[in-house]
Design an enzyme around this catalytic site. Structure first.
Site, PDB file in Angstrom:
ATOM      1  N   ARG A  70     -38.999  36.524  76.030  1.00  0.00           N
ATOM      2  CA  ARG A  70     -39.156  35.282  75.282  1.00  0.00           C
ATOM      3  C   ARG A  70     -39.074  34.062  76.180  1.00  0.00           C
ATOM      4  NH1 ARG A  70     -35.559  35.604  69.954  1.00  0.00           N
ATOM      5  NH2 ARG A  70     -35.076  33.492  70.638  1.00  0.00           N
ATOM      6  N   LYS A  77     -28.395  39.610  65.948  1.00  0.00           N
ATOM      7  CA  LYS A  77     -28.854  39.430  64.562  1.00  0.00           C
ATOM      8  C   LYS A  77     -30.152  40.201  64.317  1.00  0.00           C
ATOM      9  CE  LYS A  77     -29.231  34.922  64.927  1.00  0.00           C
ATOM     10  NZ  LYS A  77     -28.794  34.748  66.322  1.00  0.00           N
ATOM     11  N   ARG A 112     -33.230  40.918  77.771  1.00  0.00           N
ATOM     12  CA  ARG A 112     -33.866  41.178  76.477  1.00  0.00           C
ATOM     13  C   ARG A 112     -35.384  41.329  76.637  1.00  0.00           C
ATOM     14  NH1 ARG A 112     -33.018  37.652  71.290  1.00  0.00           N
ATOM     15  NH2 ARG A 112     -33.449  35.925  72.705  1.00  0.00           N
ATOM     16  N   ARG A 146     -29.202  26.477  73.652  1.00  0.00           N
ATOM     17  CA  ARG A 146     -29.191  27.139  72.345  1.00  0.00           C
ATOM     18  C   ARG A 146     -27.759  27.415  71.899  1.00  0.00           C
ATOM     19  NH1 ARG A 146     -32.861  31.945  73.809  1.00  0.00           N
ATOM     20  NH2 ARG A 146     -32.245  32.787  71.791  1.00  0.00           N
ATOM     21  N   ARG A 148     -29.365  27.850  59.298  1.00  0.00           N
ATOM     22  CA  ARG A 148     -28.800  27.467  60.581  1.00  0.00           C
ATOM     23  C   ARG A 148     -28.150  26.102  60.524  1.00  0.00           C
ATOM     24  NH1 ARG A 148     -32.193  30.767  64.149  1.00  0.00           N
ATOM     25  NH2 ARG A 148     -31.312  30.568  66.212  1.00  0.00           N
TER      26      ARG A 148
HETATM   27  P1  AP5 Z   1     -30.974  40.182  69.520  1.00  0.00           P
HETATM   28  O1  AP5 Z   1     -30.845  41.191  68.415  1.00  0.00           O
HETATM   29  O2  AP5 Z   1     -32.330  39.795  69.968  1.00  0.00           O
HETATM   30  O3  AP5 Z   1     -30.086  38.901  69.170  1.00  0.00           O
HETATM   31  P2  AP5 Z   1     -30.349  37.714  68.160  1.00  0.00           P
HETATM   32  O4  AP5 Z   1     -29.019  37.366  67.575  1.00  0.00           O
HETATM   33  O5  AP5 Z   1     -31.461  38.017  67.232  1.00  0.00           O
HETATM   34  O6  AP5 Z   1     -30.734  36.607  69.213  1.00  0.00           O
HETATM   35  P3  AP5 Z   1     -31.897  35.535  69.203  1.00  0.00           P
HETATM   36  O7  AP5 Z   1     -32.008  35.007  70.589  1.00  0.00           O
HETATM   37  O8  AP5 Z   1     -33.127  36.069  68.555  1.00  0.00           O
HETATM   38  O9  AP5 Z   1     -31.260  34.466  68.313  1.00  0.00           O
HETATM   39  P4  AP5 Z   1     -31.648  33.034  68.215  1.00  0.00           P
HETATM   40  O10 AP5 Z   1     -30.854  32.726  67.030  1.00  0.00           O
HETATM   41  O11 AP5 Z   1     -31.391  32.188  69.386  1.00  0.00           O
HETATM   42  O12 AP5 Z   1     -33.254  33.065  68.123  1.00  0.00           O
HETATM   43  P5  AP5 Z   1     -34.247  32.932  66.894  1.00  0.00           P
HETATM   44  O13 AP5 Z   1     -35.430  33.730  67.189  1.00  0.00           O
HETATM   45  O14 AP5 Z   1     -33.543  33.133  65.622  1.00  0.00           O
HETATM   46  O15 AP5 Z   1     -30.120  40.719  70.789  1.00  0.00           O
HETATM   47  C1  AP5 Z   1     -30.116  40.009  72.020  1.00  0.00           C
HETATM   48  C2  AP5 Z   1     -30.164  40.988  73.193  1.00  0.00           C
HETATM   49  O16 AP5 Z   1     -28.965  41.740  73.248  1.00  0.00           O
HETATM   50  C3  AP5 Z   1     -31.291  42.041  73.080  1.00  0.00           C
HETATM   51  O17 AP5 Z   1     -31.775  42.344  74.362  1.00  0.00           O
HETATM   52  C4  AP5 Z   1     -30.596  43.255  72.458  1.00  0.00           C
HETATM   53  O18 AP5 Z   1     -31.235  44.473  72.797  1.00  0.00           O
HETATM   54  C5  AP5 Z   1     -29.214  43.146  73.073  1.00  0.00           C
HETATM   55  N1  AP5 Z   1     -28.163  43.639  72.186  1.00  0.00           N
HETATM   56  C6  AP5 Z   1     -28.118  43.569  70.823  1.00  0.00           C
HETATM   57  N2  AP5 Z   1     -26.964  44.103  70.356  1.00  0.00           N
HETATM   58  C7  AP5 Z   1     -26.268  44.491  71.466  1.00  0.00           C
HETATM   59  C8  AP5 Z   1     -24.980  45.100  71.656  1.00  0.00           C
HETATM   60  N3  AP5 Z   1     -24.197  45.393  70.604  1.00  0.00           N
HETATM   61  N4  AP5 Z   1     -24.586  45.342  72.938  1.00  0.00           N
HETATM   62  C9  AP5 Z   1     -25.386  45.032  73.993  1.00  0.00           C
HETATM   63  N5  AP5 Z   1     -26.596  44.463  73.882  1.00  0.00           N
HETATM   64  C10 AP5 Z   1     -27.028  44.183  72.627  1.00  0.00           C
HETATM   65  O19 AP5 Z   1     -34.648  31.387  67.006  1.00  0.00           O
HETATM   66  C11 AP5 Z   1     -35.351  30.882  68.099  1.00  0.00           C
HETATM   67  C12 AP5 Z   1     -35.563  29.394  67.945  1.00  0.00           C
HETATM   68  O20 AP5 Z   1     -36.354  29.149  66.763  1.00  0.00           O
HETATM   69  C13 AP5 Z   1     -34.295  28.559  67.737  1.00  0.00           C
HETATM   70  O21 AP5 Z   1     -33.703  28.215  68.962  1.00  0.00           O
HETATM   71  C14 AP5 Z   1     -34.854  27.360  66.974  1.00  0.00           C
HETATM   72  O22 AP5 Z   1     -35.491  26.462  67.851  1.00  0.00           O
HETATM   73  C15 AP5 Z   1     -35.931  27.971  66.093  1.00  0.00           C
HETATM   74  N6  AP5 Z   1     -35.411  28.359  64.770  1.00  0.00           N
HETATM   75  C16 AP5 Z   1     -35.335  29.617  64.252  1.00  0.00           C
HETATM   76  N7  AP5 Z   1     -34.804  29.603  63.026  1.00  0.00           N
HETATM   77  C17 AP5 Z   1     -34.530  28.301  62.748  1.00  0.00           C
HETATM   78  C18 AP5 Z   1     -33.943  27.632  61.641  1.00  0.00           C
HETATM   79  N8  AP5 Z   1     -33.498  28.298  60.563  1.00  0.00           N
HETATM   80  N9  AP5 Z   1     -33.810  26.282  61.709  1.00  0.00           N
HETATM   81  C19 AP5 Z   1     -34.242  25.591  62.782  1.00  0.00           C
HETATM   82  N10 AP5 Z   1     -34.777  26.146  63.866  1.00  0.00           N
HETATM   83  C20 AP5 Z   1     -34.920  27.492  63.850  1.00  0.00           C
HETATM   84 MG    MG Z   2     -33.429  37.260  66.987  1.00  0.00          MG
END
Ligand code: AP5
Ligand code: MG
Length: 213
Positions: A160, A13, A127, A171, A88
């Site tokens: 992270r 994402k 990552r 997660r 979410r």
């Molecule tokens: P990346 O692009 O980083 O993936 P992502 O989908 O953004 O993954 P996240 O871990 O950031 O998602 P998340 O939803 O768990 O975390 P968030 O920060 O939103 O890609 C991942 C890896 O793969 C990278 O190394 C990348 O280079 C690689 N990659 C990408 N595309 C690829 C491909 N096509 N092929 C191979 N490799 C690839 O949330 C974190 C925490 O915050 C949550 O757990 C929660 O506690 C809290 N939080 C955030 N938003 C909310 C909300 N709305 N409500 C409640 N809690 C929330």
């Molecule tokens: Mg992310």
């Protein structure tokens, strides 16, 4: 253009939201990045969020919804935005819809990046993220030009805290229970675009841009 990114943790994402934001000249808004910036600055919001994030749980809706609605009310969001990690939960999606309806507008596209859990667990260990500009890399699949350094802004890349294998499993569980129902929500709204997230990052981007244009 108002876009929502859907997909499991690690689906890509953040990677693709940054590309979309550049392509359309709209802000990339990641609730995870906002929480991490608050943790870094040791704000009260950050301390509250950290206790949930460390467990792989969601930060409660009463904290998250207000924060996001305030952010999209800012001037730079006038021509749209790409939301990464919000909504979410169904209440988050309903609140967003209600706020946009008040302005006679709505989400144009919800992009769901599909990646099976097995692929995700192998991705997360490699990552690396930029704490300054939000750039996302992978040591094998999406390496920065210079090891450990952000291509965009030259900052040192970090790993992270919630990318530990046991937290990633939590997660994923949280995702399936609370976030996956949003796919159906946006399908019913008639704005869902599904892309195969197991392809190379630039292939994934091509599919997304094809769906958006
Ligand atoms: P990346 O692009 O980083 O993936 P992502 O989908 O953004 O993954 P996240 O871990 O950031 O998602 P998340 O939803 O768990 O975390 P968030 O920060 O939103 O890609 C991942 C890896 O793969 C990278 O190394 C990348 O280079 C690689 N990659 C990408 N595309 C690829 C491909 N096509 N092929 C191979 N490799 C690839 O949330 C974190 C925490 O915050 C949550 O757990 C929660 O506690 C809290 N939080 C955030 N938003 C909310 C909300 N709305 N409500 C409640 N809690 C929330
Ligand atoms: Mg992310």
């Amino acid at each position: 253009m108002k876009i929502v990114m859907l997909g499991a943790p690690g689906a890509g994402k953040g990677t693709q939201a940054l590309n979309i934001a550049k392509e359309f000249g709209i802000p990339h808004i990641s609730t995870g990045d906002i929480f991490r910036a608050n943790i870094k600055n040791q704000t009260e919001l950050g301390m509250k969020a950290k206790s949930y994030m460390d467990k792989g749980a969601l930060v409660p809706d009463d904290i998250t919804i207000g924060m996001l609605l305030d952010r999209i009310a800012e001037k730079d969001c006038e021509n749209g935005f790409v939301l990464d990690g919000f909504p979410r939960t169904i209440p988050q999606a309903e609140s967003l819809k209600a706020a946009l309806t008040l302005q006679n507008t709505a989400i144009d596209h919800a992009v769901d990046i599909e990646v099976p859990d097995e692929v995700i667990t192998t991705r997360m260990g490699g990552r690396r993220s930029c704490p300054k500009c939000g750039g996302t890399y992978h040591v094998v699949f999406n390496a920065p030009k210079k090891e450990g350094i952000c291509d965009n802004c030259g900052s040192e890349l970090t790993q992270r805290a919630d990318d530990k294998p046991e937290t990633v499993l939590e997660r994923l569980k949280t995702y399936h229970e609370q976030t996956q129902p949003l796919i159906d929500f946006y399908n019913k709204e008639g704005v869902l675009d599904t892309v195969d997230g197991t392809q190379k990052p630039d292939e994934v981007l091509k599919c997304i841009l094809g769906a958006l244009k």
